[in-house]
Enzyme design. Structure first.
Site, PDB file in Angstrom:
ATOM      1  N   TYR A  25       0.834  -1.204   0.000  1.00  0.00           N
ATOM      2  CA  TYR A  25       0.000   0.000   0.000  1.00  0.00           C
ATOM      3  C   TYR A  25       0.871   1.258   0.000  1.00  0.00           C
ATOM      4  CZ  TYR A  25      -3.792   3.148   1.435  1.00  0.00           C
ATOM      5  OH  TYR A  25      -4.703   4.168   1.511  1.00  0.00           O
ATOM      6  N   ASP A  26       1.835   1.317   0.936  1.00  0.00           N
ATOM      7  CA  ASP A  26       2.642   2.541   1.082  1.00  0.00           C
ATOM      8  C   ASP A  26       3.457   2.812  -0.180  1.00  0.00           C
ATOM      9  OD1 ASP A  26       1.706   1.997   3.609  1.00  0.00           O
ATOM     10  OD2 ASP A  26       3.614   2.264   4.627  1.00  0.00           O
ATOM     11  N   GLY A  60       3.048   1.351  -3.104  1.00  0.00           N
ATOM     12  CA  GLY A  60       2.136   1.474  -4.248  1.00  0.00           C
ATOM     13  C   GLY A  60       1.647   2.906  -4.396  1.00  0.00           C
ATOM     14  N   ARG A  98     -10.714  -1.300  10.472  1.00  0.00           N
ATOM     15  CA  ARG A  98     -10.323   0.057  10.856  1.00  0.00           C
ATOM     16  C   ARG A  98     -10.698   0.308  12.311  1.00  0.00           C
ATOM     17  NH1 ARG A  98      -8.872   2.842   6.197  1.00  0.00           N
ATOM     18  NH2 ARG A  98      -7.428   3.802   7.644  1.00  0.00           N
ATOM     19  N   GLN A 139       0.097   4.728  20.510  1.00  0.00           N
ATOM     20  CA  GLN A 139       0.250   5.287  19.149  1.00  0.00           C
ATOM     21  C   GLN A 139      -0.877   6.280  18.883  1.00  0.00           C
ATOM     22  OE1 GLN A 139      -0.789   2.241  19.942  1.00  0.00           O
ATOM     23  NE2 GLN A 139      -1.884   1.187  18.311  1.00  0.00           N
ATOM     24  N   GLN A 193       3.137   7.615  15.411  1.00  0.00           N
ATOM     25  CA  GLN A 193       2.450   8.904  15.571  1.00  0.00           C
ATOM     26  C   GLN A 193       2.087   9.457  14.194  1.00  0.00           C
ATOM     27  OE1 GLN A 193       5.187  11.572  17.490  1.00  0.00           O
ATOM     28  NE2 GLN A 193       6.785  11.251  15.964  1.00  0.00           N
ATOM     29  N   ARG A 194       0.958  10.149  14.157  1.00  0.00           N
ATOM     30  CA  ARG A 194       0.534  10.693  12.869  1.00  0.00           C
ATOM     31  C   ARG A 194      -0.377  11.907  13.095  1.00  0.00           C
ATOM     32  NH1 ARG A 194      -2.320   6.531   9.311  1.00  0.00           N
ATOM     33  NH2 ARG A 194      -0.210   5.828   8.869  1.00  0.00           N
TER      34      ARG A 194
END
Ligand code: UDP
Length: 266
Positions: free
Chosen positions: A91-92, A94, A132, A155, A222-223
């Site tokens: 995914y990342d 891609g 999710r 996180q 972290q995001r």
């Protein structure tokens, strides 16, 4: 019409929104090679259509291009920290390669692109079973099951309500070349996963507890988006606060899936 984006297609259209790709860890890991094909061949196919039609094309990129970020909050100029051989890489990487294709088609063929890096988004009508965190916790709380917190829950993620995101995507498509991007789209409402679990317990009145289970490999610690660019270029600010948005998810899940849940919040 239904069509596999990895197969070329001739279409007479005026604009393209490329949102094709499974977006949850659980769903894209069911078929990692297919996920890379969707990201890469899908991007080439929509870009070929956009070239032929001379039409604007939107790419749903992702905060996952930043990987497990060493810089916080994440600005668009940060190149990221992605494990290229890990389980999230399909995914990342891609999505990273799709961005590369978008900018190469833009530079080489003049395609009119818009690239958004979308951060965690939630809302009613999410699938309850694709893993999710928001639908998992809401469904678990309503069913009085234990809330599955991965790792210790320290996180962080920053959650954007779907309507805010849609407004911003449409604004980006309506804007001029200053909105080519990449532009971070997301809300700066950062919280730990444990705090999210506790909030959902409080809002549902769930009496069930929390269980800690193993953290998935390469789970970003972290995001949070730096959204200065979206604010400056599009005049956009997310409006729906997490409590209000999560409450809408709870109400929707309890109305549509009430048969599955023993307890419905007031
Ligand atoms: N997570 C969790 N319990 C769950 C599902 C997810 O603790 O039942 C955590 C997950 O490990 C991650 C965060 O919640 O740290 C967000 O996960 P999600 O899959 O929703 O989004 P992503 O990891 O792609 O940001």
């Amino acid at each position: 019409m239904e069509h596999d984006i990895t197969d070329p297609l001739a279409l007479e259209i005026d604009a393209i929104f490329n949102l094709a790709c499974p977006a949850s860890l659980k769903s894209y890991q069911l078929d990692p090679i297919g996920t890379t094909r969707t990201c890469v061949l899908g991007a080439m196919n929509v870009l070929d259509i956009a070239t032929r039609r001379n039409c604007r094309v939107f790419q749903a990129s992702t905060s996952e291009v930043y990987g497990d970020p060493a810089q916080h909050p994440q600005v668009e100029g940060y190149f990221g920290n992605v494990n290229p051989i890990g389980p999230r890489a399909c995914y990342d990487e891609g999505k990273r390669l799709a961005e590369t294709l978008f900018f190469d088609y833009h530079r080489m063929r003049g395609v009119d692109i818009r690239v958004a890096r979308i951060f965690n988004t939630y809302g009613p009508r999410m699938k309850t079973n694709d893993g999710r965190v928001v639908p998992n916790f809401v469904a678990q709380a309503l069913a009085e099951d234990l809330l599955t917190v991965y790792g210790g829950g320290a996180q962080t993620r920053s959650f954007c309500y779907v309507d805010d995101l849609v407004d911003c995507i449409l604004a980006m498509m309506a804007a001029g070349p200053e909105a080519i991007g990449p532009i971070n789209l997301g809300a700066p409402f950062e919280m730990t996963v444990l705090a999210l679990a506790e909030m959902i317990q409080r809002l549902t009145g769930a009496g069930s507890g929390i269980v800690n289970i193993q953290l998935p490999e390469d789970d970003p610690f972290q995001r949070r988006p730096d959204i200065s660019r979206a604010q400056a270029v599009l005049g956009w600010t997310p409006r729906v606060e997490p409590e209000e948005g999560i409450m809408r998810v709870i109400n929707h899940f309890s109305a549509t899936e009430s048969a599955r849940f023993t307890k419905v919040p007031a």
